[in-house]
Design an enzyme around this catalytic site. Sequence first.
Site, PDB file in Angstrom:
ATOM      1  N   LYS A 227       7.540  70.125  15.471  1.00  0.00           N
ATOM      2  CA  LYS A 227       8.915  69.821  15.886  1.00  0.00           C
ATOM      3  C   LYS A 227       9.504  68.673  15.095  1.00  0.00           C
ATOM      4  O   LYS A 227      10.689  68.687  14.778  1.00  0.00           O
ATOM      5  CB  LYS A 227       8.970  69.506  17.387  1.00  0.00           C
ATOM      6  CG  LYS A 227       8.811  70.741  18.258  1.00  0.00           C
ATOM      7  CD  LYS A 227       9.240  70.457  19.681  1.00  0.00           C
ATOM      8  CE  LYS A 227       9.043  71.690  20.550  1.00  0.00           C
ATOM      9  NZ  LYS A 227       9.304  71.419  21.961  1.00  0.00           N
TER      10      LYS A 227
ATOM     11  N   LYS B 221       7.337  85.645  17.491  1.00  0.00           N
ATOM     12  CA  LYS B 221       7.431  85.554  18.944  1.00  0.00           C
ATOM     13  C   LYS B 221       8.896  85.567  19.395  1.00  0.00           C
ATOM     14  O   LYS B 221       9.748  84.993  18.721  1.00  0.00           O
ATOM     15  CB  LYS B 221       6.820  84.207  19.341  1.00  0.00           C
ATOM     16  CG  LYS B 221       6.060  84.210  20.625  1.00  0.00           C
ATOM     17  CD  LYS B 221       5.343  82.887  20.806  1.00  0.00           C
ATOM     18  CE  LYS B 221       6.150  81.967  21.688  1.00  0.00           C
ATOM     19  NZ  LYS B 221       5.414  80.777  22.129  1.00  0.00           N
TER      20      LYS B 221
ATOM     21  N   LYS C 287      13.934  81.313  21.549  1.00  0.00           N
ATOM     22  CA  LYS C 287      15.303  80.866  21.351  1.00  0.00           C
ATOM     23  C   LYS C 287      15.483  80.109  20.051  1.00  0.00           C
ATOM     24  O   LYS C 287      16.548  80.113  19.457  1.00  0.00           O
ATOM     25  CB  LYS C 287      15.724  79.968  22.511  1.00  0.00           C
ATOM     26  CG  LYS C 287      16.245  80.735  23.685  1.00  0.00           C
ATOM     27  CD  LYS C 287      17.465  81.528  23.272  1.00  0.00           C
ATOM     28  CE  LYS C 287      18.205  82.141  24.428  1.00  0.00           C
ATOM     29  NZ  LYS C 287      18.351  81.331  25.601  1.00  0.00           N
TER      30      LYS C 287
END
Length: 332
Positions: free
Chosen positions: A114, A197, A200
Amino acid sequence: MTQKRVLSGIQPTSDSFHLGNYLGALKQWVDLQSGNDAFYCIVDLHALTGDIDPALLRKRILSSAAQLIALGISPEKSTLFVQSHVAEHNQLGWIMECIAGFGEANRMTQFKDKSAKGGADTARVGLFTYPMLQAADILLYQADQVPVGEDQRQHIELTRDLAIRFNTKFGDTFKIPEGYILKSGSKIYDLQEPTNKMSKSAGSVAGVLEIMDTPEANTKKIKSATTDAGREVTFDEKGKPGISNLLTIHSALSGKSVSDLENEFAGKGYGDFKGAVAEVVVEYLRPIRTQALKLLQDEAHLIKVLHDGADKARAVASATLAQTYKNLGLVL
Ligand code: TRP
């Protein structure tokens, strides 16, 4: 047999949960309510580690709660609450930060992924300490089992390490939780890019089936899903990831086995099959969306339900925190 204490959390970071969230995790949350003492937490404080839009955050916290209830998380059967309503999470989170080593925190792959995305310099400190807050979420409730996706395995391992370290040094305080890693059959892929996968954060929303989307929107997404070469409806994850994904979705929602579906659609082609998948998905989600929208119409009531959940949660959390403080030598 005594009941197991189950705890899990989900971030209120989107307007709608998607089918991947549901089949990958939330459906198991619903099932685990029976026969267990389940605590489910909307982790709004964890959501602060991303960009913060106050109006949107508020809306998403309430919408997440409404969706969870509509999906079958019963505020009577389980303890459903919002993380920020129970201050003990922050309090134990700090203790966990003082137990964790910088090096071990720095090895968390989710942080690395991230923070790499936005550039390490712009990543918040909260994103770095995120796993210690997550450990607190779990340990406060003396959870036996933590149902999570594969991507959370490392955070659960860290939680166990921190609990063991604390107990060894300061005396028995925390139950050592087990990860309950949700297994196959539950993995749903993006409709447009069926090797990724369903998520969002992935490129476009065209491949993501949202619970709060209109039936028309979801039908359209399924009908324009990427398919594969050939025309047989057969399960072959490598050769036919698109069709295999649709088979998984149909099977998970209709309860029919993949091989029964292969037989049912033998010789029928992709078009018919997609139509059938769309119908199964839309009819499954319709009552869920309707109930969530209804719950959102009475915000005061929904908030009251969440406050009641927080009261139940706090009763457990405050006892754990008091014991933790005492064992640490803090003066109560
Ligand atoms: N990190 C988890 C996720 O992204 C969310 C989470 C926060 C969680 N606290 C938790 C999951 C406690 C399980 C238990 O999915």
